[in-house]
Design a protein around this motif. Structure first.
Motif, PDB file in Angstrom:
ATOM      1  N   GLU A  47       0.804  -1.220   0.000  1.00  0.00           N
ATOM      2  CA  GLU A  47       0.000   0.000   0.000  1.00  0.00           C
ATOM      3  C   GLU A  47       0.839   1.274   0.000  1.00  0.00           C
ATOM      4  OE1 GLU A  47      -3.171   0.471  -0.361  1.00  0.00           O
ATOM      5  OE2 GLU A  47      -3.735  -1.643  -0.413  1.00  0.00           O
TER       6      GLU A  47
ATOM      7  N   GLU B 112       3.063   4.248  -1.153  1.00  0.00           N
ATOM      8  CA  GLU B 112       3.052   4.881  -2.474  1.00  0.00           C
ATOM      9  C   GLU B 112       4.296   4.568  -3.296  1.00  0.00           C
ATOM     10  OE1 GLU B 112       2.199   9.270  -4.517  1.00  0.00           O
ATOM     11  OE2 GLU B 112       2.494   9.105  -2.336  1.00  0.00           O
TER      12      GLU B 112
ATOM     13  N   ARG C 130       4.493   0.783  -4.288  1.00  0.00           N
ATOM     14  CA  ARG C 130       3.578   0.429  -5.377  1.00  0.00           C
ATOM     15  C   ARG C 130       4.070   1.017  -6.699  1.00  0.00           C
ATOM     16  NH1 ARG C 130      -2.600   0.549  -4.120  1.00  0.00           N
ATOM     17  NH2 ARG C 130      -1.920  -1.414  -3.141  1.00  0.00           N
ATOM     18  N   ARG C 131       4.610   2.207  -6.656  1.00  0.00           N
ATOM     19  CA  ARG C 131       5.161   2.790  -7.883  1.00  0.00           C
ATOM     20  C   ARG C 131       6.252   1.885  -8.457  1.00  0.00           C
ATOM     21  NH1 ARG C 131       5.881   7.769 -10.612  1.00  0.00           N
ATOM     22  NH2 ARG C 131       7.849   7.825 -11.767  1.00  0.00           N
TER      23      ARG C 131
ATOM     24  N   HIS D 132      -5.049  -1.475 -10.468  1.00  0.00           N
ATOM     25  CA  HIS D 132      -4.527  -0.354  -9.678  1.00  0.00           C
ATOM     26  C   HIS D 132      -4.705   0.994 -10.376  1.00  0.00           C
ATOM     27  CE1 HIS D 132      -2.875  -2.839  -6.494  1.00  0.00           C
ATOM     28  NE2 HIS D 132      -2.452  -3.677  -7.427  1.00  0.00           N
TER      29      HIS D 132
ATOM     30  N   THR E 230      -7.154   2.846 -10.278  1.00  0.00           N
ATOM     31  CA  THR E 230      -7.973   3.766  -9.483  1.00  0.00           C
ATOM     32  C   THR E 230      -7.213   4.339  -8.291  1.00  0.00           C
ATOM     33  OG1 THR E 230      -8.854   1.892  -8.231  1.00  0.00           O
ATOM     34  CG2 THR E 230     -10.136   2.643 -10.134  1.00  0.00           C
ATOM     35  N   ASP E 231      -5.930   4.020  -8.173  1.00  0.00           N
ATOM     36  CA  ASP E 231      -5.123   4.580  -7.085  1.00  0.00           C
ATOM     37  C   ASP E 231      -4.806   6.033  -7.443  1.00  0.00           C
ATOM     38  OD1 ASP E 231      -3.075   5.345  -5.282  1.00  0.00           O
ATOM     39  OD2 ASP E 231      -2.430   3.259  -5.052  1.00  0.00           O
TER      40      ASP E 231
ATOM     41  N   ARG F 133      -3.051   8.395  -6.023  1.00  0.00           N
ATOM     42  CA  ARG F 133      -1.811   9.041  -5.582  1.00  0.00           C
ATOM     43  C   ARG F 133      -0.909   9.340  -6.779  1.00  0.00           C
ATOM     44  NH1 ARG F 133      -0.302   4.799  -0.971  1.00  0.00           N
ATOM     45  NH2 ARG F 133      -1.035   3.430  -2.651  1.00  0.00           N
TER      46      ARG F 133
ATOM     47  N   VAL G 154       1.818   6.992  -8.039  1.00  0.00           N
ATOM     48  CA  VAL G 154       1.306   5.694  -8.470  1.00  0.00           C
ATOM     49  C   VAL G 154       0.615   5.829  -9.820  1.00  0.00           C
ATOM     50  CG1 VAL G 154      -0.265   3.789  -7.980  1.00  0.00           C
ATOM     51  CG2 VAL G 154       1.062   4.818  -6.126  1.00  0.00           C
ATOM     52  N   LYS G 155      -0.316   6.768  -9.923  1.00  0.00           N
ATOM     53  CA  LYS G 155      -1.100   6.864 -11.159  1.00  0.00           C
ATOM     54  C   LYS G 155      -0.218   7.170 -12.365  1.00  0.00           C
ATOM     55  CE  LYS G 155      -2.551  11.749 -11.001  1.00  0.00           C
ATOM     56  NZ  LYS G 155      -3.720  12.662 -10.923  1.00  0.00           N
TER      57      LYS G 155
ATOM     58  N   ASP H 237     -14.377   6.168 -12.568  1.00  0.00           N
ATOM     59  CA  ASP H 237     -13.348   6.647 -11.642  1.00  0.00           C
ATOM     60  C   ASP H 237     -12.488   7.714 -12.320  1.00  0.00           C
ATOM     61  OD1 ASP H 237     -11.735   5.953  -8.976  1.00  0.00           O
ATOM     62  OD2 ASP H 237     -10.285   6.231 -10.608  1.00  0.00           O
TER      63      ASP H 237
ATOM     64  N   THR I 149      -9.429   8.884 -11.672  1.00  0.00           N
ATOM     65  CA  THR I 149      -8.027   8.524 -11.922  1.00  0.00           C
ATOM     66  C   THR I 149      -7.913   7.560 -13.093  1.00  0.00           C
ATOM     67  OG1 THR I 149      -7.484   8.821  -9.583  1.00  0.00           O
ATOM     68  CG2 THR I 149      -5.948   7.529 -10.904  1.00  0.00           C
TER      69      THR I 149
END
Length: 254
Positions: A136, A138, A141-142, A173, A175-176, A178, A181-182, A215, A217
């Motif tokens: 989780e 940031e 996950r990136r 992922h 819809t994350d 941050r 991440v996006k 969504d 993102t």
């Protein structure tokens, strides 16, 4: 018959530098002006000398690769020392457990992206991508999606199917919200789509699906990727790439 003697390869000019020598060099070449510039690009400068990558890359080549020294450089905590650790590490000696130890201290997208390159070069795409994606945090996950982006470009001998198989993870992922991440999810999707014509179709379809998502993102990721992947000039460039899939397609058409 005389045997041909091969010349011994000379070690890099600064191969004998210890960590203390490297830190001295960094201190001599850093500047407050560079630190200020880095901060404007959201690069962590809490512990930085202010040496740009245009100087670090050539310096790294003078050091050569050294696994033990790379670990020692990482442990200093200095931004530039950690980048040099990533640039001069011996990829085949980097284990998944070492990667996770490093990830516990990720504090900047810049470090993450270069570490992701190293982890892919070390052969840990399948192992680490799902693990980092499930984390989780940031920056961790990136890392997963930065690894996908790097691998899609540089693992040219891998089957396209290996990257198409990662599209569901991208969708999961998307819809994350941050920032770090996006942007990496978007980056991974675009790089898979540009890998070959075989990858392009499934990636474009996912981009189109995300572009109509409820969504916010996911819509941004989809629209941004779709814009690039649907461009006729981009598609033509993808078709001209010297990939195994494209060569097979050309042979089939001849």
């Amino acid at each position: 018959m005389a045997t041909r003697q091969t010349k011994a390869r000379k070690p890099p000019v600064n191969a004998g530098f210890a960590v203390t020598d490297i830190l001295t060099w960094l201190e001599e070449h850093g500047s407050a002006e560079n630190r200020a510039g880095m901060a404007r690009f959201a690069i962590s400068t809490q512990k930085a000398f202010g040496v740009g990558n245009t100087m670090l890359r050539p310096f790294a080549r003078t050091l050569g690769r050294n696994h033990v020294r790379a670990q020692e450089l990482w442990q200093t905590g200095w931004r530039e020392a950690r980048l040099l650790a990533l640039f001069t590490e011996e990829p085949m000696r980097v284990s998944p457990s070492q990667a996770w130890q490093m990830a516990e201290e990720f504090n900047s997208w810049e470090i993450v992206d270069h570490a992701a390159d190293l982890f892919v070069d070390a052969g840990h795409l399948e192992t680490l991508v799902p693990e980092f994606a499930a984390d989780e945090r940031e920056f961790n996950r990136r890392t997963a999606f930065a690894m996908i982006a790097w691998g899609a470009v540089h693992l040219k001998k891998r089957d396209d199917a290996d990257f198409i198989a990662l599209l569901p993870l991208i969708e999961a992922h998307a819809t994350d919200p941050r920032n770090f991440v996006k942007k990496a999810v978007n980056w991974a999707l675009r790089q898979i789509g540009k890998r070959s014509l075989t990858c392009h179709g499934p990636a474009l379809a996912l981009a189109e699906r995300l572009a109509t998502s409820d969504d916010k993102t996911a819509r941004w990721i989809g629209k941004n990727a779709f814009k690039e992947l649907s461009d006729p000039k981009r598609i033509a460039m993808i078709g001209q790439k010297k990939t195994a899939a494209n060569r097979q397609r050309i042979l089939g058409e001849s």
